[in-house]
Design an enzyme around this catalytic site. Structure first.
Site, PDB file in Angstrom:
ATOM      1  N   ASP A  13       0.809  -1.223   0.000  1.00  0.00           N
ATOM      2  CA  ASP A  13       0.000   0.000   0.000  1.00  0.00           C
ATOM      3  C   ASP A  13       0.845   1.277   0.000  1.00  0.00           C
ATOM      4  O   ASP A  13       0.450   2.298   0.555  1.00  0.00           O
ATOM      5  CB  ASP A  13      -0.977   0.028   1.194  1.00  0.00           C
ATOM      6  CG  ASP A  13      -1.900  -1.164   1.178  1.00  0.00           C
ATOM      7  OD1 ASP A  13      -2.329  -1.561   0.085  1.00  0.00           O
ATOM      8  OD2 ASP A  13      -2.193  -1.708   2.267  1.00  0.00           O
ATOM      9  N   HIS A  41      -4.766  -1.758  -5.578  1.00  0.00           N
ATOM     10  CA  HIS A  41      -3.955  -0.679  -6.137  1.00  0.00           C
ATOM     11  C   HIS A  41      -4.903   0.440  -6.576  1.00  0.00           C
ATOM     12  O   HIS A  41      -5.662   0.283  -7.523  1.00  0.00           O
ATOM     13  CB  HIS A  41      -3.124  -1.185  -7.323  1.00  0.00           C
ATOM     14  CG  HIS A  41      -2.113  -2.225  -6.942  1.00  0.00           C
ATOM     15  ND1 HIS A  41      -1.355  -2.905  -7.844  1.00  0.00           N
ATOM     16  CD2 HIS A  41      -1.721  -2.686  -5.732  1.00  0.00           C
ATOM     17  CE1 HIS A  41      -0.550  -3.739  -7.212  1.00  0.00           C
ATOM     18  NE2 HIS A  41      -0.767  -3.624  -5.926  1.00  0.00           N
TER      19      HIS A  41
END
Ligand code: GDP
Ligand code: MG
Length: 424
Positions: A13, A41
């Site tokens: 992340d 994503h």
């Protein structure tokens, strides 16, 4: 020809999707080489806001061919849902722009069940899985108990193979976990609803990539998660079940002989982590809540609040080394604009010793962070587009990190949108 892997340096992340979306403009092919539908994503561009799970983040560029390599956990159900969702927002996904390796193994319906059943059995010792079936999938792949995408073109052999797997897997489901068995009828439904529509995209992507290399095309490799979640080099057993490191990119993509020319490591300006496991710099209470709110740190796949903390220079330097990063993209610098003083973890204390190298996973449980504070800039920097636009304190923060991790920070991201970037 140039080729480049975009990889996470931390726990995932970091903003890889955002960087792939930005940098693919100069590439012809983007390949996801590991992981599965547990990825999240986030990409924000002129087409809208997207959370991609399996699709490579190059799908927004019309001239880019996107590939799911042999190393991914190919979940037909997840993929089909995602293709429909992204297409409904105006992104064109066709067999010309998306190609799936015939050597990718299929994540079978029971992998998700087994993931959930095992986390349930572990109770308070759970790994914090996203329950997408990734760990059972990869263990079955290495046991040679999955099906390759290319087998979809051989219906008779495929059914015989599935029958064998079904018989074997039902033993675990019923005898170990006391769960319901699967039937061939259920698998037929799965083949019809999810695998048949996916077949149009499946081909020999290895041959395609070798041709692309010969034709001097530029190839990008997109990773999921980060170095600290790599199965071999991360915080085992709180890792993922595949190799997130750049060195694995050529293998998982289907070009095992390729040498990478560039590795862009993505580092977040502070630390976040989803799931269980040691997280030395973790903040708690109000301090954590504030950072989580400011950075909007909730999982793109699960919506779970992410654990947050100060930037961890010990772990980040290790991540840079493991990834052999040639350049760094530092993301979310804008988020820290509210802090008077910014905490930075420079060392760990382990067994009364101050260390600056990343220890063996078990030692991490005992590690205490050594925190130093640097001056904050106390303003909104999201409009900055040139290095000179940044306040001095922000530039000092970036150069302090750069020195500590011994790798040039070539990109500084100050917002989630494609153009919120400073290129140095
Ligand atoms: P990935 O899994 O590495 O692709 O990262 P995620 O998409 O899960 O998490 C990154 C989050 O930060 C996403 O919500 C992005 O939209 C957002 N983001 C990325 N870069 C920046 C940035 O520089 N500033 C801000 N404020 N948000 C960013
Ligand atoms: Mg993510």
């Amino acid at each position: 020809m140039k080729n480049c892997a975009i990889v996470g340096i931390n726990w995932g992340d970091e903003g890889k999707g955002r960087m792939v979306d930005l940098l693919t403009e100069n590439y012809d092919v983007v390949v996801r080489y590991q992981g599965g539908g547990n990825a999240g994503h986030t990409v924000i561009n002129e087409m809208g806001k997207f959370a991609l799970h399996l699709l490579p983040s190059g799908v927004f560029h019309k001239n880019v061919v996107n590939i799911l390599g042999n190393g991914v956990a190919l979940d037909p159900e997840n993929l089909l849902t995602e293709i429909r969702d992204v297409s409904s927002k105006g992104v064109s996904i066709t067999p010309e722009t998306l190609k799936i390796s015939d050597r990718a193994s299929l994540l079978l319906p029971w992998h998700r069940d087994l993931d959930a059943l095992e986390e349930q059995r572990l109770a308070d010792k759970k790994y914090g899985s996203t329950k997408q079936g990734i760990a059972p999938f990869y263990s079955d792949k290495y046991q040679k108990k999955t099906v390759l995408a290319g087998e979809l073109f051989y219906p008779e052999e495929l059914r015989a193979h599935l029958r064998d797997l079904l018989e074997w897997k039902n033993l675990t489901l019923t005898k170990v976990y006391g769960a319901q068995p699967y039937t061939m009828d259920m698998l037929e439904g799965w083949l019809r609803d999810f695998c048949e529509p996916m077949k149009a995209y499946v081909c020999d992507t290895g041959a395609f990539l070798r041709e692309a290399v010969k034709a001097d095309k530029n190839i990008m490799f997109e990773a999921q998660l980060g170095a600290l979640r790599d199965l071999d080099f991360g915080i085992y057993p709180y890792t993922t079940s595949s190799n997130t490191t750049a060195a694995f990119a050529p293998i998982g993509a289907g070009l095992p002989s390729l040498k990478l020319t560039d590795v862009v490591g993505v580092v977040k300006a502070y630390s976040t982590c989803v799931g269980e496991g040691p997280f030395v710099c973790e903040m708690f209470g109000e301090e954590a809540d504030k950072l989580r709110e400011k950075g909007f740190e909730y999982g793109a796949k699960t919506g779970r609040p992410r654990r947050v903390g100060a930037i961890d220079l010990v772990a980040t330097r290790y991540g840079v080394e493991v990834q052999a990063a040639t350049k760094i993209a530092l993301t979310k610098l804008d988020v820290l604009g509210y802090m008077d003083k910014i905490p930075v973890c420079t060392h760990y204390m382990v067994n009364g010793k101050k260390i600056d190298s990343f220890p063996f996973p078990m030692e991490l449980e005992k590690a205490e962070p050594v925190i130093e504070y640097v001056e904050g800039w106390k303003c909104d920097i999201s409009g900055a587009r040139r290095w000179e636009d940044l306040p001095e304190a922000a530039r000092n923060y970036v150069t302090l990190i750069e020195k500590a991790i011994r790798c040039p920070i070539s990109y500084v991201s100050v917002g989630a949108e494609r153009d919120s970037i400073i290129i140095r």
